[in-house]
Motif scaffolding. Structure first.
Motif, PDB file in Angstrom:
ATOM      1  N   GLY A 172       4.481  10.660 -10.854  1.00 37.13           N
ATOM      2  CA  GLY A 172       5.694   9.868 -11.030  1.00 37.13           C
ATOM      3  C   GLY A 172       6.339   9.410  -9.749  1.00 37.13           C
ATOM      4  N   ALA A 173       5.674   9.539  -8.601  1.00 36.01           N
ATOM      5  CA  ALA A 173       6.278   9.111  -7.336  1.00 36.01           C
ATOM      6  C   ALA A 173       5.210   8.591  -6.387  1.00 36.01           C
ATOM      7  CB  ALA A 173       7.054  10.247  -6.688  1.00 36.01           C
ATOM      8  N   VAL A 174       5.523   7.474  -5.717  1.00 39.41           N
ATOM      9  CA  VAL A 174       4.635   6.861  -4.730  1.00 39.41           C
ATOM     10  C   VAL A 174       5.411   6.684  -3.437  1.00 39.41           C
ATOM     11  CG1 VAL A 174       3.374   4.745  -4.117  1.00 39.41           C
ATOM     12  CG2 VAL A 174       3.216   5.673  -6.428  1.00 39.41           C
ATOM     13  N   ALA A 175       4.784   7.009  -2.304  1.00 42.62           N
ATOM     14  CA  ALA A 175       5.412   6.839  -0.994  1.00 42.62           C
ATOM     15  C   ALA A 175       4.918   5.553  -0.353  1.00 42.62           C
ATOM     16  CB  ALA A 175       5.090   8.037  -0.105  1.00 42.62           C
ATOM     17  N   LEU A 176       5.854   4.777   0.204  1.00 44.27           N
ATOM     18  CA  LEU A 176       5.544   3.492   0.822  1.00 44.27           C
ATOM     19  C   LEU A 176       5.898   3.510   2.309  1.00 44.27           C
ATOM     20  CD1 LEU A 176       7.061   0.999  -1.805  1.00 44.27           C
ATOM     21  CD2 LEU A 176       4.679   1.718  -1.599  1.00 44.27           C
ATOM     22  N   GLY A 177       5.116   2.788   3.119  1.00 41.84           N
ATOM     23  CA  GLY A 177       5.459   2.534   4.511  1.00 41.84           C
ATOM     24  C   GLY A 177       5.343   3.740   5.412  1.00 41.84           C
ATOM     25  N   GLU A 178       5.641   3.500   6.695  1.00 43.64           N
ATOM     26  CA  GLU A 178       5.514   4.546   7.704  1.00 43.64           C
ATOM     27  C   GLU A 178       6.488   5.692   7.463  1.00 43.64           C
ATOM     28  OE1 GLU A 178       6.045   2.672  11.445  1.00 43.64           O
ATOM     29  OE2 GLU A 178       4.135   1.579  11.375  1.00 43.64           O
ATOM     30  N   HIS A 197       4.070  -2.476 -11.029  1.00 47.35           N
ATOM     31  CA  HIS A 197       2.650  -2.491 -11.376  1.00 47.35           C
ATOM     32  C   HIS A 197       1.946  -1.577 -10.378  1.00 47.35           C
ATOM     33  CE1 HIS A 197       3.219  -6.201 -13.836  1.00 47.35           C
ATOM     34  NE2 HIS A 197       4.163  -6.424 -12.936  1.00 47.35           N
ATOM     35  N   LEU A 198       1.047  -0.754 -10.872  1.00 48.78           N
ATOM     36  CA  LEU A 198       0.326   0.159  -9.992  1.00 48.78           C
ATOM     37  C   LEU A 198      -1.169  -0.082 -10.132  1.00 48.78           C
ATOM     38  CD1 LEU A 198       1.034   2.483  -7.998  1.00 48.78           C
ATOM     39  CD2 LEU A 198       0.420   4.080  -9.825  1.00 48.78           C
ATOM     40  N   PHE A 199      -1.858  -0.115  -8.984  1.00 54.26           N
ATOM     41  CA  PHE A 199      -3.298  -0.359  -8.949  1.00 54.26           C
ATOM     42  C   PHE A 199      -3.963   0.747  -8.143  1.00 54.26           C
ATOM     43  CE2 PHE A 199      -0.943  -4.308  -9.203  1.00 54.26           C
ATOM     44  CZ  PHE A 199      -1.525  -4.943 -10.289  1.00 54.26           C
ATOM     45  N   ASP A 200      -5.126   1.215  -8.649  1.00 54.39           N
ATOM     46  CA  ASP A 200      -5.816   2.297  -7.950  1.00 54.39           C
ATOM     47  C   ASP A 200      -6.592   1.758  -6.758  1.00 54.39           C
ATOM     48  OD1 ASP A 200      -8.186   1.165  -8.923  1.00 54.39           O
ATOM     49  OD2 ASP A 200      -8.357   2.573 -10.602  1.00 54.39           O
ATOM     50  N   SER A 227      -2.838   9.462 -14.506  1.00 55.32           N
ATOM     51  CA  SER A 227      -3.603  10.671 -14.181  1.00 55.32           C
ATOM     52  C   SER A 227      -4.008  10.731 -12.715  1.00 55.32           C
ATOM     53  CB  SER A 227      -4.862  10.730 -15.055  1.00 55.32           C
ATOM     54  OG  SER A 227      -5.683   9.586 -14.831  1.00 55.32           O
ATOM     55  N   LEU A 228      -3.474   9.812 -11.879  1.00 53.93           N
ATOM     56  CA  LEU A 228      -3.847   9.822 -10.468  1.00 53.93           C
ATOM     57  C   LEU A 228      -3.341  11.086  -9.787  1.00 53.93           C
ATOM     58  CD1 LEU A 228      -3.071   6.106  -9.472  1.00 53.93           C
ATOM     59  CD2 LEU A 228      -5.307   7.133  -9.848  1.00 53.93           C
ATOM     60  N   PRO A 229      -4.167  11.711  -8.961  1.00 49.20           N
ATOM     61  CA  PRO A 229      -3.745  12.950  -8.294  1.00 49.20           C
ATOM     62  C   PRO A 229      -2.891  12.668  -7.067  1.00 49.20           C
ATOM     63  CG  PRO A 229      -5.977  12.399  -7.643  1.00 49.20           C
ATOM     64  CD  PRO A 229      -5.574  11.370  -8.661  1.00 49.20           C
ATOM     65  N   ALA A 230      -2.168  13.656  -6.608  1.00 48.84           N
ATOM     66  CA  ALA A 230      -1.417  13.548  -5.362  1.00 48.84           C
ATOM     67  C   ALA A 230      -2.386  13.223  -4.218  1.00 48.84           C
ATOM     68  CB  ALA A 230      -0.667  14.845  -5.087  1.00 48.84           C
ATOM     69  N   GLY A 231      -1.972  12.314  -3.344  1.00 49.69           N
ATOM     70  CA  GLY A 231      -2.810  11.898  -2.222  1.00 49.69           C
ATOM     71  C   GLY A 231      -3.645  10.673  -2.494  1.00 49.69           C
ATOM     72  N   ALA A 232      -3.701  10.217  -3.753  1.00 50.05           N
ATOM     73  CA  ALA A 232      -4.509   9.037  -4.091  1.00 50.05           C
ATOM     74  C   ALA A 232      -3.908   7.785  -3.465  1.00 50.05           C
ATOM     75  CB  ALA A 232      -4.594   8.873  -5.604  1.00 50.05           C
ATOM     76  N   SER A 233      -4.766   6.958  -2.897  1.00 46.73           N
ATOM     77  CA  SER A 233      -4.318   5.679  -2.333  1.00 46.73           C
ATOM     78  C   SER A 233      -4.122   4.671  -3.460  1.00 46.73           C
ATOM     79  CB  SER A 233      -5.352   5.136  -1.342  1.00 46.73           C
ATOM     80  OG  SER A 233      -5.470   5.996  -0.229  1.00 46.73           O
ATOM     81  N   VAL A 234      -3.006   3.976  -3.410  1.00 52.88           N
ATOM     82  CA  VAL A 234      -2.673   3.018  -4.467  1.00 52.88           C
ATOM     83  C   VAL A 234      -2.059   1.775  -3.838  1.00 52.88           C
ATOM     84  CG1 VAL A 234      -2.305   4.760  -6.263  1.00 52.88           C
ATOM     85  CG2 VAL A 234      -0.397   4.076  -4.788  1.00 52.88           C
ATOM     86  N   THR A 235      -1.899   0.754  -4.682  1.00 47.31           N
ATOM     87  CA  THR A 235      -1.129  -0.432  -4.309  1.00 47.31           C
ATOM     88  C   THR A 235      -0.036  -0.611  -5.348  1.00 47.31           C
ATOM     89  OG1 THR A 235      -3.062  -1.497  -3.305  1.00 47.31           O
ATOM     90  CG2 THR A 235      -1.205  -2.914  -3.893  1.00 47.31           C
ATOM     91  N   PRO A 248       0.829  -1.214   0.000  1.00 47.53           N
ATOM     92  CA  PRO A 248       0.000   0.000   0.000  1.00 47.53           C
ATOM     93  C   PRO A 248       0.861   1.261   0.000  1.00 47.53           C
ATOM     94  CG  PRO A 248       0.073  -0.973   2.188  1.00 47.53           C
ATOM     95  CD  PRO A 248       0.780  -1.936   1.284  1.00 47.53           C
ATOM     96  N   GLY A 249       0.371   2.272  -0.683  1.00 49.27           N
ATOM     97  CA  GLY A 249       1.108   3.533  -0.722  1.00 49.27           C
ATOM     98  C   GLY A 249       0.205   4.680  -1.118  1.00 49.27           C
ATOM     99  N   LYS A 250       0.810   5.849  -1.286  1.00 48.47           N
ATOM    100  CA  LYS A 250       0.083   7.040  -1.723  1.00 48.47           C
ATOM    101  C   LYS A 250       0.896   7.770  -2.784  1.00 48.47           C
ATOM    102  CE  LYS A 250      -2.806   8.138   2.290  1.00 48.47           C
ATOM    103  NZ  LYS A 250      -4.053   7.913   1.535  1.00 48.47           N
ATOM    104  N   VAL A 251       0.174   8.326  -3.750  1.00 45.65           N
ATOM    105  CA  VAL A 251       0.830   9.156  -4.755  1.00 45.65           C
ATOM    106  C   VAL A 251       1.233  10.467  -4.081  1.00 45.65           C
ATOM    107  CG1 VAL A 251       0.559  10.394  -6.931  1.00 45.65           C
ATOM    108  CG2 VAL A 251      -0.501   8.142  -6.630  1.00 45.65           C
TER     109      VAL A 251
END
Length: 355
Positions: free
Chosen positions: A250-256, A344-347, A267-275, A243-246
């Motif tokens: 072009g960047a996703v943050a993972l973990g604590e 791989h990115l999933f919304d 086209s996912l916006p900043a703050g969107a929850s992703v896997t 699990p992470g967040k945009v």
């Protein structure tokens, strides 16, 4: 041989719907595998094709002819079950010949078909034996031979290797692949084992909850899963799904700790929850100060490859595959790099993000 077409196939037991409008075309000579967890509807779908279950709605066509209302005996199919279902008092020859005798075939034709099938399945030396004198793998080959002699339009297999031990499963799986290459028949095969699906199929149909999640070649499903279910089901060990967040395009943050991983976010916006998904063999080791930290909890050394299982704060268990014989020990730590070309990115709905 023949092709198969399913259109809007539904099956309900009272108020419980098991199949939810299945649409599928199987080409003449194709080897298609239905795969999915227990209760997903794969065996019910196979039995519906065979005519052993009446469907609630939709149509089933074989070789262009609508067979929806035909009984199993008139569909021209042959089915191999998980249970061998051999007649214990009959020889191998008699077991394979029995259906042909009931169908009124002449003795010369029966003998020709049985001996041809026995040759394909390496059963020629066992034709006079009774089933009790055969191994489990040989009994399953007799059951397959009983289907071959009927020269069916389509072969149906319902988890035929489930009763075999691991070594026999691998050997019989190879024989099935070789058999299909030799006779070129249309085959539909049900299994819960995704390794069988990956190694046997021209195309795999992934089912979940009575619906088709994705249809494609083994490598299409492996490399481009449409959703989280397919991503987690296809592949052994399974894909790491984190699990992470945009944080920005072009960047996703993972973990604590919010470790950033470069990833195409569409086209996912900043703050969107992703896997974020990545397979164990695609993870790489990074410098300790330059990657996602992993505390190793278990190491499996298999000779030619090693598996490291570990934890990172705020993330589920991560699996890493390394070539060769790893020297890493339980309790030590490594840092992980996430090569962007393998991500791989999933919304938040579980659908793959395509860019």
């Amino acid at each position: 041989m023949a092709g198969l077409s399913l259109s809007g196939v539904r099956k309900s037991y009272g108020a419980t719907t098991v199949l939810h409008g299945i649409d599928l075309d199987v080409a003449d000579g194709e080897f298609v595998v239905f795969v999915g967890p227990s209760g997903c509807g794969k065996s019910t779908l196979l039995r519906s094709i065979a005519g052993l279950e009446s469907i609630t709605g939709g149509t089933i066509a074989i070789d262009g002819a609508d067979v929806t209302g035909l009984p199993a005996s008139e569909r021209g199919l042959a089915m191999v079950f998980q249970s061998y279902a051999l007649y214990p008092h009959m020889s191998v020859y008699a077991n394979m010949a029995f259906a042909l005798e009931n169908m009124g075939f002449k003795r010369d034709e029966i003998d020709k078909r049985v001996k041809r099938a026995a040759g394909m399945l390496r059963l020629t030396d066992y034709l006079e034996r009774k089933p009790k004198a055969l191994s489990g793998g040989q009994r399953q080959r007799v059951a397959i031979g009983r289907a071959i002699v009927r020269d069916p339009k389509i072969f149906l297999f319902d988890e035929p290797l489930s009763n075999l031990d691991a070594e026999l499963r691998v050997a019989t799986r190879k024989e099935l692949a070789a058999l299909h290459a030799e006779i070129g028949g249309t085959m539909i095969y049900v299994t819960h084992d995704q390794v069988e699906a990956m190694t046997l199929a021209h195309r795999i149909v992934v089912l979940q909850g009575g619906k088709i999640e994705q249809v494609g070649t083994p490598l299409e499903l492996y490399n481009r899963p449409d959703n989280l279910f397919v991503a987690g089901f296809i592949g052994s060990p399974r894909m790491n799904l984190l699990p992470g967040k945009v944080v920005r395009s072009g960047a996703v943050a993972l973990g604590e700790a919010g470790h950033e991983v470069a990833c195409a976010t569409g086209s996912l916006p900043a703050g969107a929850s992703v896997t974020l998904g990545i397979r164990p063999e695609h993870l790489a080791l990074a410098a300790q100060d330059g990657g996602v930290p992993l505390a190793i909890e278990l190491v499996e050394r298999l000779g030619g490859e090693s598996y490291l299982y570990g934890a990172s704060p705020g993330l589920p268990q991560i699996t890493l595959r390394l070539d060769g014989q790893s020297e890493h020990q339980r309790g030590s730590g490594v840092a992980l790099a996430f090569p962007q070309q393998h991500l791989h990115l999933f919304d938040d709905a579980g659908k793959a993000v395509r860019v």
